[in-house]
Design an enzyme around this catalytic site. Structure first.
Site, PDB file in Angstrom:
ATOM      1  N   CYS A 185      21.817 -35.591   9.482  1.00  0.00           N
ATOM      2  CA  CYS A 185      22.935 -36.161   8.724  1.00  0.00           C
ATOM      3  C   CYS A 185      24.196 -36.216   9.559  1.00  0.00           C
ATOM      4  O   CYS A 185      24.573 -35.216  10.184  1.00  0.00           O
ATOM      5  CB  CYS A 185      23.261 -35.275   7.532  1.00  0.00           C
ATOM      6  SG  CYS A 185      22.308 -35.624   6.091  1.00  0.00           S
ATOM      7  N   CYS A 224      15.207 -41.820   5.356  1.00  0.00           N
ATOM      8  CA  CYS A 224      16.662 -41.848   5.241  1.00  0.00           C
ATOM      9  C   CYS A 224      17.097 -43.212   5.797  1.00  0.00           C
ATOM     10  O   CYS A 224      16.884 -43.496   6.971  1.00  0.00           O
ATOM     11  CB  CYS A 224      17.245 -40.701   6.061  1.00  0.00           C
ATOM     12  SG  CYS A 224      19.029 -40.750   6.173  1.00  0.00           S
ATOM     13  N   LEU A 262      30.817 -34.193  -1.514  1.00  0.00           N
ATOM     14  CA  LEU A 262      32.075 -33.648  -2.034  1.00  0.00           C
ATOM     15  C   LEU A 262      32.868 -32.929  -0.926  1.00  0.00           C
ATOM     16  O   LEU A 262      34.000 -33.292  -0.635  1.00  0.00           O
ATOM     17  CB  LEU A 262      31.759 -32.707  -3.199  1.00  0.00           C
ATOM     18  CG  LEU A 262      32.936 -32.260  -4.046  1.00  0.00           C
ATOM     19  CD1 LEU A 262      33.628 -33.445  -4.701  1.00  0.00           C
ATOM     20  CD2 LEU A 262      32.475 -31.269  -5.121  1.00  0.00           C
ATOM     21  N   CYS A 305      35.248 -40.488   7.423  1.00  0.00           N
ATOM     22  CA  CYS A 305      35.017 -39.042   7.344  1.00  0.00           C
ATOM     23  C   CYS A 305      35.089 -38.469   8.762  1.00  0.00           C
ATOM     24  O   CYS A 305      34.368 -38.920   9.654  1.00  0.00           O
ATOM     25  CB  CYS A 305      33.656 -38.751   6.727  1.00  0.00           C
ATOM     26  SG  CYS A 305      33.456 -39.527   5.120  1.00  0.00           S
ATOM     27  N   CYS A 330      31.875 -37.063  10.671  1.00  0.00           N
ATOM     28  CA  CYS A 330      30.653 -37.873  10.715  1.00  0.00           C
ATOM     29  C   CYS A 330      30.675 -38.847  11.896  1.00  0.00           C
ATOM     30  O   CYS A 330      31.648 -39.566  12.100  1.00  0.00           O
ATOM     31  CB  CYS A 330      30.512 -38.650   9.407  1.00  0.00           C
ATOM     32  SG  CYS A 330      29.081 -39.754   9.391  1.00  0.00           S
ATOM     33  N   GLY A 378      26.486 -45.932   6.809  1.00  0.00           N
ATOM     34  CA  GLY A 378      27.147 -46.779   5.821  1.00  0.00           C
ATOM     35  C   GLY A 378      27.390 -46.099   4.492  1.00  0.00           C
ATOM     36  O   GLY A 378      26.891 -45.000   4.226  1.00  0.00           O
ATOM     37  N   GLU A 416      20.213 -47.225  12.243  1.00  0.00           N
ATOM     38  CA  GLU A 416      19.213 -46.175  12.428  1.00  0.00           C
ATOM     39  C   GLU A 416      18.591 -45.777  11.095  1.00  0.00           C
ATOM     40  O   GLU A 416      19.260 -45.765  10.066  1.00  0.00           O
ATOM     41  CB  GLU A 416      19.870 -44.973  13.129  1.00  0.00           C
ATOM     42  CG  GLU A 416      20.239 -45.352  14.569  1.00  0.00           C
ATOM     43  CD  GLU A 416      21.009 -44.286  15.343  1.00  0.00           C
ATOM     44  OE1 GLU A 416      20.909 -44.307  16.570  1.00  0.00           O
ATOM     45  OE2 GLU A 416      21.701 -43.460  14.741  1.00  0.00           O
ATOM     46  N   CYS A 443      30.324 -48.101   9.445  1.00  0.00           N
ATOM     47  CA  CYS A 443      30.778 -47.606   8.138  1.00  0.00           C
ATOM     48  C   CYS A 443      32.271 -47.866   8.008  1.00  0.00           C
ATOM     49  O   CYS A 443      33.016 -47.753   8.983  1.00  0.00           O
ATOM     50  CB  CYS A 443      30.487 -46.110   8.015  1.00  0.00           C
ATOM     51  SG  CYS A 443      30.769 -45.477   6.335  1.00  0.00           S
TER      52      CYS A 443
HETATM   53  N1  SAH Z   1      28.331 -42.609   2.958  1.00  0.00           N
HETATM   54  C1  SAH Z   1      27.375 -41.871   2.217  1.00  0.00           C
HETATM   55  C2  SAH Z   1      26.010 -41.747   2.878  1.00  0.00           C
HETATM   56  C3  SAH Z   1      25.973 -41.452   4.352  1.00  0.00           C
HETATM   57  S1  SAH Z   1      26.365 -39.811   4.877  1.00  0.00           S
HETATM   58  C4  SAH Z   1      27.937 -40.518   1.845  1.00  0.00           C
HETATM   59  O1  SAH Z   1      29.045 -40.210   2.242  1.00  0.00           O
HETATM   60  O2  SAH Z   1      27.299 -39.789   1.108  1.00  0.00           O
HETATM   61  C5  SAH Z   1      25.061 -38.825   4.292  1.00  0.00           C
HETATM   62  C6  SAH Z   1      25.413 -37.359   4.163  1.00  0.00           C
HETATM   63  O3  SAH Z   1      25.612 -36.744   5.444  1.00  0.00           O
HETATM   64  C7  SAH Z   1      26.699 -37.111   3.397  1.00  0.00           C
HETATM   65  O4  SAH Z   1      26.546 -36.078   2.486  1.00  0.00           O
HETATM   66  C8  SAH Z   1      27.657 -36.713   4.499  1.00  0.00           C
HETATM   67  O5  SAH Z   1      28.733 -35.982   4.008  1.00  0.00           O
HETATM   68  C9  SAH Z   1      26.751 -35.930   5.403  1.00  0.00           C
HETATM   69  N2  SAH Z   1      27.272 -35.752   6.757  1.00  0.00           N
HETATM   70  C10 SAH Z   1      28.093 -36.561   7.442  1.00  0.00           C
HETATM   71  N3  SAH Z   1      28.360 -36.053   8.666  1.00  0.00           N
HETATM   72  C11 SAH Z   1      27.660 -34.896   8.758  1.00  0.00           C
HETATM   73  C12 SAH Z   1      27.480 -33.923   9.783  1.00  0.00           C
HETATM   74  N4  SAH Z   1      28.055 -34.060  10.966  1.00  0.00           N
HETATM   75  N5  SAH Z   1      26.691 -32.863   9.521  1.00  0.00           N
HETATM   76  C13 SAH Z   1      26.059 -32.739   8.327  1.00  0.00           C
HETATM   77  N6  SAH Z   1      26.166 -33.626   7.348  1.00  0.00           N
HETATM   78  C14 SAH Z   1      26.959 -34.695   7.539  1.00  0.00           C
END
Ligand code: SAH
Length: 346
Positions: free
Chosen positions: A339, A107, A221, A118, A121, A165, A94, A114
Protein backbone atom coordinates in the site's frame (compact mmCIF):
# COMPACT_ATOMS: atom_id res chain seq x y z
CA UNK A 1 -10.45 11.88 -43.91
CA UNK A 2 -11.10 8.54 -42.30
CA UNK A 3 -12.69 8.74 -38.88
CA UNK A 4 -10.84 7.29 -35.91
CA UNK A 5 -12.18 3.83 -35.18
CA UNK A 6 -14.25 3.51 -32.05
CA UNK A 7 -13.25 1.20 -29.20
CA UNK A 8 -15.84 -1.57 -29.42
CA UNK A 9 -15.60 -2.14 -25.67
CA UNK A 10 -17.05 1.30 -24.98
CA UNK A 11 -20.38 0.01 -26.34
CA UNK A 12 -23.04 -1.47 -24.08
CA UNK A 13 -24.60 -4.78 -25.01
CA UNK A 14 -27.69 -2.93 -26.23
CA UNK A 15 -25.62 -0.62 -28.43
CA UNK A 16 -23.79 -3.60 -29.88
CA UNK A 17 -27.08 -5.36 -30.64
CA UNK A 18 -28.37 -2.21 -32.34
CA UNK A 19 -25.20 -1.91 -34.38
CA UNK A 20 -25.80 -5.34 -35.90
CA UNK A 21 -29.47 -4.66 -36.59
CA UNK A 22 -28.56 -1.37 -38.28
CA UNK A 23 -26.09 -3.25 -40.44
CA UNK A 24 -28.65 -5.82 -41.60
CA UNK A 25 -27.64 -8.60 -39.21
CA UNK A 26 -29.41 -10.12 -36.21
CA UNK A 27 -29.34 -8.51 -32.75
CA UNK A 28 -28.18 -11.87 -31.42
CA UNK A 29 -24.83 -11.33 -33.16
CA UNK A 30 -24.31 -8.53 -30.66
CA UNK A 31 -24.67 -10.99 -27.79
CA UNK A 32 -22.08 -13.29 -29.34
CA UNK A 33 -19.54 -10.52 -29.81
CA UNK A 34 -20.27 -9.18 -26.33
CA UNK A 35 -19.49 -12.57 -24.86
CA UNK A 36 -16.18 -12.81 -26.72
CA UNK A 37 -15.21 -9.35 -25.56
CA UNK A 38 -16.15 -9.72 -21.91
CA UNK A 39 -16.55 -13.26 -20.52
CA UNK A 40 -13.83 -14.56 -22.84
CA UNK A 41 -11.72 -11.38 -22.86
CA UNK A 42 -10.67 -11.74 -26.52
CA UNK A 43 -8.48 -9.05 -27.97
CA UNK A 44 -8.82 -9.78 -31.69
CA UNK A 45 -11.83 -10.05 -33.98
CA UNK A 46 -10.04 -12.80 -35.85
CA UNK A 47 -10.40 -15.19 -32.92
CA UNK A 48 -14.21 -14.87 -32.77
CA UNK A 49 -14.68 -18.20 -34.44
CA UNK A 50 -18.47 -18.53 -34.33
CA UNK A 51 -18.82 -15.37 -36.44
CA UNK A 52 -18.48 -15.31 -40.22
CA UNK A 53 -15.26 -14.03 -41.75
CA UNK A 54 -17.15 -11.20 -43.52
CA UNK A 55 -18.63 -10.01 -40.24
CA UNK A 56 -15.27 -10.17 -38.54
CA UNK A 57 -13.80 -8.07 -41.37
CA UNK A 58 -16.66 -5.60 -41.07
CA UNK A 59 -15.96 -5.26 -37.35
CA UNK A 60 -12.29 -4.78 -38.07
CA UNK A 61 -13.13 -1.91 -40.43
CA UNK A 62 -15.32 -0.18 -37.88
CA UNK A 63 -13.75 -0.80 -34.51
CA UNK A 64 -10.62 -1.39 -32.50
CA UNK A 65 -10.41 -3.48 -29.33
CA UNK A 66 -8.44 -1.42 -26.82
CA UNK A 67 -6.91 -3.52 -24.11
CA UNK A 68 -4.26 -3.53 -21.45
CA UNK A 69 -1.00 -5.45 -21.52
CA UNK A 70 1.03 -6.77 -18.60
CA UNK A 71 4.24 -4.84 -19.25
CA UNK A 72 6.31 -6.03 -16.31
CA UNK A 73 5.84 -8.47 -13.48
CA UNK A 74 7.72 -8.73 -10.19
CA UNK A 75 7.26 -11.55 -7.67
CA UNK A 76 7.85 -11.04 -3.99
CA UNK A 77 9.19 -13.78 -1.75
CA UNK A 78 5.82 -13.77 0.04
CA UNK A 79 4.03 -14.66 -3.22
CA UNK A 80 2.77 -11.16 -3.96
CA UNK A 81 2.98 -10.21 -7.63
CA UNK A 82 3.20 -6.61 -8.80
CA UNK A 83 2.26 -5.88 -12.38
CA UNK A 84 3.09 -2.84 -14.43
CA UNK A 85 0.09 -2.56 -16.72
CA UNK A 86 0.43 -0.75 -20.04
CA UNK A 87 -2.71 1.02 -21.25
CA UNK A 88 -3.55 1.44 -24.93
CA UNK A 89 -2.16 5.00 -24.93
CA UNK A 90 1.12 4.02 -23.28
CA UNK A 91 0.45 5.05 -19.69
CA UNK A 92 1.42 2.56 -17.01
CA UNK A 93 -0.55 1.75 -13.86
CA UNK A 94 0.16 -0.94 -11.27
CA UNK A 95 -1.98 -3.83 -10.04
CA UNK A 96 -1.06 -6.33 -7.37
CA UNK A 97 -1.98 -9.94 -6.61
CA UNK A 98 -1.88 -10.67 -2.90
CA UNK A 99 -2.15 -14.32 -1.87
CA UNK A 100 -2.79 -15.31 1.73
CA UNK A 101 -3.69 -18.68 3.19
CA UNK A 102 -7.41 -18.21 2.71
CA UNK A 103 -7.74 -15.61 -0.03
CA UNK A 104 -6.26 -14.24 -3.18
CA UNK A 105 -6.85 -10.54 -3.49
CA UNK A 106 -6.43 -8.24 -6.48
CA UNK A 107 -5.47 -4.67 -5.67
CA UNK A 108 -6.41 -2.54 -8.68
CA UNK A 109 -5.81 1.03 -9.83
CA UNK A 110 -8.57 3.44 -10.78
CA UNK A 111 -6.59 6.40 -12.15
CA UNK A 112 -3.27 7.08 -13.85
CA UNK A 113 -1.51 8.87 -10.99
CA UNK A 114 -3.64 10.51 -8.32
CA UNK A 115 -5.16 13.93 -7.81
CA UNK A 116 -4.86 13.73 -4.04
CA UNK A 117 -1.78 14.75 -2.14
CA UNK A 118 -1.45 12.39 0.83
CA UNK A 119 2.06 13.12 2.00
CA UNK A 120 2.85 9.55 3.03
CA UNK A 121 1.84 7.94 -0.26
CA UNK A 122 4.18 7.37 -3.20
CA UNK A 123 1.40 7.58 -5.79
CA UNK A 124 0.63 11.16 -4.77
CA UNK A 125 3.92 12.18 -6.35
CA UNK A 126 2.58 11.24 -9.76
CA UNK A 127 0.32 13.82 -11.31
CA UNK A 128 -3.13 12.53 -12.15
CA UNK A 129 -3.01 12.05 -15.91
CA UNK A 130 -6.41 10.53 -16.55
CA UNK A 131 -9.16 8.30 -15.24
CA UNK A 132 -9.18 4.63 -16.17
CA UNK A 133 -12.05 3.40 -18.32
CA UNK A 134 -14.32 0.67 -16.94
CA UNK A 135 -12.74 -1.93 -19.21
CA UNK A 136 -9.23 -0.95 -18.08
CA UNK A 137 -10.20 -1.59 -14.48
CA UNK A 138 -12.01 -4.81 -15.39
CA UNK A 139 -9.02 -6.03 -17.41
CA UNK A 140 -6.70 -5.65 -14.42
CA UNK A 141 -8.97 -8.01 -12.49
CA UNK A 142 -9.04 -10.49 -15.38
CA UNK A 143 -5.23 -10.40 -15.65
CA UNK A 144 -4.81 -11.00 -11.93
CA UNK A 145 -7.41 -13.76 -11.90
CA UNK A 146 -5.34 -15.51 -14.58
CA UNK A 147 -2.16 -15.14 -12.51
CA UNK A 148 -3.98 -16.43 -9.45
CA UNK A 149 -4.99 -19.57 -11.32
CA UNK A 150 -1.54 -19.98 -12.85
CA UNK A 151 0.62 -19.41 -9.77
CA UNK A 152 -1.70 -20.32 -6.91
CA UNK A 153 -4.10 -22.78 -8.47
CA UNK A 154 -7.17 -20.91 -7.36
CA UNK A 155 -9.50 -18.20 -8.55
CA UNK A 156 -9.34 -14.68 -7.31
CA UNK A 157 -11.47 -14.33 -4.19
CA UNK A 158 -11.38 -10.59 -3.36
CA UNK A 159 -10.83 -7.23 -5.00
CA UNK A 160 -9.71 -4.03 -3.33
CA UNK A 161 -9.63 -0.63 -5.02
CA UNK A 162 -6.45 0.33 -3.20
CA UNK A 163 -4.04 0.70 -6.10
CA UNK A 164 -3.23 3.99 -7.76
CA UNK A 165 -5.80 6.74 -7.73
CA UNK A 166 -8.85 7.84 -5.81
CA UNK A 167 -11.77 5.62 -6.90
CA UNK A 168 -14.43 8.11 -5.85
CA UNK A 169 -12.89 10.71 -8.16
CA UNK A 170 -13.62 8.28 -11.00
CA UNK A 171 -16.89 7.07 -9.60
CA UNK A 172 -18.89 6.38 -12.78
CA UNK A 173 -16.20 4.24 -14.34
CA UNK A 174 -15.50 2.39 -11.09
CA UNK A 175 -19.20 1.54 -10.81
CA UNK A 176 -19.33 0.35 -14.41
CA UNK A 177 -16.27 -1.83 -13.85
CA UNK A 178 -17.83 -3.37 -10.74
CA UNK A 179 -21.03 -4.05 -12.72
CA UNK A 180 -18.92 -6.02 -15.19
CA UNK A 181 -16.91 -7.80 -12.50
CA UNK A 182 -20.09 -8.94 -10.75
CA UNK A 183 -22.19 -9.65 -13.84
CA UNK A 184 -22.53 -13.28 -14.99
CA UNK A 185 -21.45 -12.01 -18.42
CA UNK A 186 -18.21 -10.79 -16.87
CA UNK A 187 -16.53 -12.53 -13.95
CA UNK A 188 -19.63 -13.26 -11.89
CA UNK A 189 -17.94 -12.32 -8.61
CA UNK A 190 -19.95 -11.31 -5.54
CA UNK A 191 -20.00 -7.59 -4.62
CA UNK A 192 -19.47 -8.65 -1.02
CA UNK A 193 -15.92 -9.53 -1.97
CA UNK A 194 -15.17 -6.09 -3.36
CA UNK A 195 -13.92 -3.17 -1.26
CA UNK A 196 -13.62 0.38 -2.50
CA UNK A 197 -11.17 2.43 -0.48
CA UNK A 198 -11.40 6.21 -0.40
CA UNK A 199 -9.76 9.15 1.29
CA UNK A 200 -13.33 10.29 1.75
CA UNK A 201 -15.29 12.37 -0.76
CA UNK A 202 -18.49 13.11 1.21
CA UNK A 203 -20.73 13.91 -1.74
CA UNK A 204 -19.84 10.67 -3.52
CA UNK A 205 -20.21 8.58 -0.35
CA UNK A 206 -23.79 9.88 -0.15
CA UNK A 207 -24.33 9.15 -3.82
CA UNK A 208 -23.09 5.59 -3.30
CA UNK A 209 -25.63 5.18 -0.52
CA UNK A 210 -28.39 6.53 -2.79
CA UNK A 211 -27.26 4.19 -5.55
CA UNK A 212 -27.56 1.28 -3.09
CA UNK A 213 -24.20 -0.15 -4.01
CA UNK A 214 -23.53 -3.60 -2.60
CA UNK A 215 -19.76 -3.56 -2.19
CA UNK A 216 -17.81 -2.64 0.96
CA UNK A 217 -16.55 0.78 1.84
CA UNK A 218 -13.21 1.54 3.46
CA UNK A 219 -12.10 5.03 4.44
CA UNK A 220 -8.45 6.00 4.82
CA UNK A 221 -8.84 7.96 8.00
CA UNK A 222 -5.36 8.14 9.60
CA UNK A 223 -6.50 10.87 11.98
CA UNK A 224 -9.79 12.00 13.48
CA UNK A 225 -8.44 15.46 14.30
CA UNK A 226 -8.86 17.99 11.48
CA UNK A 227 -5.57 19.84 11.95
CA UNK A 228 -3.59 16.59 12.05
CA UNK A 229 -5.45 15.04 9.14
CA UNK A 230 -5.02 18.16 7.01
CA UNK A 231 -1.30 18.18 7.71
CA UNK A 232 -0.88 14.67 6.27
CA UNK A 233 -3.82 14.67 3.83
CA UNK A 234 -4.18 18.28 2.65
CA UNK A 235 -7.33 17.24 0.82
CA UNK A 236 -9.02 17.20 4.27
CA UNK A 237 -9.11 21.00 4.14
CA UNK A 238 -11.75 20.80 1.39
CA UNK A 239 -13.63 17.87 2.92
CA UNK A 240 -13.22 18.16 6.70
CA UNK A 241 -14.08 15.39 9.16
CA UNK A 242 -17.49 16.81 10.04
CA UNK A 243 -18.61 16.48 6.41
CA UNK A 244 -17.01 13.05 6.11
CA UNK A 245 -18.74 11.95 9.32
CA UNK A 246 -22.12 13.24 8.12
CA UNK A 247 -21.72 11.36 4.84
CA UNK A 248 -20.82 8.16 6.71
CA UNK A 249 -23.88 8.48 8.95
CA UNK A 250 -25.97 8.90 5.80
CA UNK A 251 -24.25 5.84 4.28
CA UNK A 252 -25.01 3.70 7.30
CA UNK A 253 -28.62 4.83 7.57
CA UNK A 254 -29.23 3.85 3.96
CA UNK A 255 -27.10 0.70 3.63
CA UNK A 256 -26.78 -0.65 7.19
CA UNK A 257 -23.26 -1.63 6.25
CA UNK A 258 -20.24 -1.40 8.50
CA UNK A 259 -17.39 0.82 7.30
CA UNK A 260 -13.71 -0.02 7.71
CA UNK A 261 -11.33 2.75 8.74
CA UNK A 262 -7.75 2.39 7.60
CA UNK A 263 -5.34 3.92 10.02
CA UNK A 264 -1.58 4.17 10.25
CA UNK A 265 0.06 5.27 13.50
CA UNK A 266 3.12 7.48 12.97
CA UNK A 267 5.74 8.67 15.35
CA UNK A 268 5.09 12.25 16.46
CA UNK A 269 2.03 12.66 14.23
CA UNK A 270 -0.90 10.73 15.67
CA UNK A 271 0.65 8.84 18.57
CA UNK A 272 -0.84 10.82 21.47
CA UNK A 273 -3.68 10.18 23.87
CA UNK A 274 -5.86 12.80 22.20
CA UNK A 275 -5.39 11.10 18.82
CA UNK A 276 -6.74 7.86 20.25
CA UNK A 277 -9.59 9.67 21.97
CA UNK A 278 -10.58 11.43 18.75
CA UNK A 279 -10.55 8.14 16.85
CA UNK A 280 -12.77 6.50 19.46
CA UNK A 281 -15.23 9.38 19.20
CA UNK A 282 -15.26 9.19 15.42
CA UNK A 283 -15.89 5.44 15.66
CA UNK A 284 -19.03 6.12 17.69
CA UNK A 285 -20.71 7.74 14.67
CA UNK A 286 -21.62 4.45 13.02
CA UNK A 287 -20.82 0.73 13.38
CA UNK A 288 -17.31 0.31 12.03
CA UNK A 289 -14.05 -1.54 12.39
CA UNK A 290 -10.52 -0.23 12.39
CA UNK A 291 -7.67 -1.71 10.39
CA UNK A 292 -4.35 -0.58 11.79
CA UNK A 293 -2.06 -0.84 8.79
CA UNK A 294 1.66 -1.14 8.74
CA UNK A 295 3.43 1.88 7.28
CA UNK A 296 5.42 1.20 4.16
CA UNK A 297 8.20 3.76 4.05
CA UNK A 298 8.54 5.74 0.86
CA UNK A 299 12.13 6.86 0.43
CA UNK A 300 12.47 10.17 2.31
CA UNK A 301 12.11 8.93 5.90
CA UNK A 302 9.87 11.82 6.89
CA UNK A 303 7.25 9.43 8.24
CA UNK A 304 8.11 6.72 10.74
CA UNK A 305 5.73 4.11 12.02
CA UNK A 306 5.13 4.47 15.76
CA UNK A 307 6.60 1.77 18.00
CA UNK A 308 4.64 -1.28 19.07
CA UNK A 309 3.90 0.12 22.54
CA UNK A 310 1.94 2.99 20.97
CA UNK A 311 0.12 0.64 18.65
CA UNK A 312 -0.76 -1.69 21.53
CA UNK A 313 -2.11 1.33 23.34
CA UNK A 314 -4.36 2.11 20.38
CA UNK A 315 -5.57 -1.50 20.30
CA UNK A 316 -6.37 -1.78 23.99
CA UNK A 317 -8.19 1.56 24.06
CA UNK A 318 -10.28 0.75 21.00
CA UNK A 319 -11.12 -2.68 22.38
CA UNK A 320 -12.10 -1.16 25.68
CA UNK A 321 -14.74 0.75 23.74
CA UNK A 322 -15.89 -2.41 21.92
CA UNK A 323 -14.45 -1.29 18.62
CA UNK A 324 -13.25 -4.13 16.42
CA UNK A 325 -9.63 -3.61 15.51
CA UNK A 326 -7.38 -5.64 13.21
CA UNK A 327 -3.70 -5.25 12.61
CA UNK A 328 -2.81 -5.60 8.94
CA UNK A 329 0.65 -6.76 7.96
CA UNK A 330 1.83 -5.43 4.68
CA UNK A 331 2.71 -7.66 1.76
CA UNK A 332 5.07 -7.40 -1.17
CA UNK A 333 7.24 -4.79 0.51
CA UNK A 334 10.43 -6.13 -1.03
CA UNK A 335 9.12 -5.27 -4.51
CA UNK A 336 7.47 -1.94 -3.59
CA UNK A 337 4.06 -3.51 -4.11
CA UNK A 338 2.63 -2.68 -0.69
CA UNK A 339 0.00 0.00 0.00
CA UNK A 340 1.23 3.46 -0.85
CA UNK A 341 4.33 2.22 -2.63
CA UNK A 342 2.89 2.14 -6.14
CA UNK A 343 4.74 4.76 -8.12
CA UNK A 344 5.93 3.26 -11.41
CA UNK A 345 9.53 3.13 -10.24
CA UNK A 346 10.45 1.25 -13.38
N1 SAH B 1 -7.14 6.75 -2.71
C1 SAH B 1 -7.67 5.62 -2.04
C2 SAH B 1 -7.09 4.29 -2.48
C3 SAH B 1 -5.61 4.21 -2.69
S1 SAH B 1 -4.57 4.17 -1.26
C4 SAH B 1 -7.57 5.81 -0.55
O1 SAH B 1 -7.03 6.81 -0.11
O2 SAH B 1 -8.08 4.99 0.19
C5 SAH B 1 -4.90 2.65 -0.50
C6 SAH B 1 -4.54 2.61 0.97
O3 SAH B 1 -3.12 2.67 1.18
C7 SAH B 1 -5.11 3.77 1.77
O4 SAH B 1 -5.66 3.34 2.96
C8 SAH B 1 -3.88 4.62 2.02
O5 SAH B 1 -4.05 5.46 3.11
C9 SAH B 1 -2.84 3.56 2.22
N2 SAH B 1 -1.47 4.04 2.08
C10 SAH B 1 -1.02 5.06 1.33
N3 SAH B 1 0.32 5.21 1.48
C11 SAH B 1 0.72 4.24 2.33
C12 SAH B 1 1.99 3.84 2.85
N4 SAH B 1 3.10 4.45 2.49
N5 SAH B 1 2.02 2.80 3.70
C13 SAH B 1 0.89 2.13 4.04
N6 SAH B 1 -0.31 2.44 3.56
C14 SAH B 1 -0.41 3.49 2.73
Amino acid sequence: MKLKKKDIRSLTKEQLRNFFVENGDKAFRGNQVFEWLWSKSLHTFEAMTNISIETRQMLEENFVINHIEVDSMQRSKDGTIKNGIRLHDGFIVESVLIPTEKRTTACVSSQVGCSLDCRFCATSRLKRMRNLNPDEIYDQVVAIDKQSKLYHNRKLSNIVFMGMGEPLMNYNNVIKSIDKITSPEGLGMSSKRITVSTSGVPKIIKKMADDEVKFNLAVSLHSAIDSVRTSIMPFNETFPLKELGDALVYWFEKTQRVVTYEYIVWDGINDKKEDIKALINFCKLIPCKVNLIEYNPIDDGEFQQANSRVIDNYISNLEMHDIVVNVRRSRGKDIDAACGQLANKS
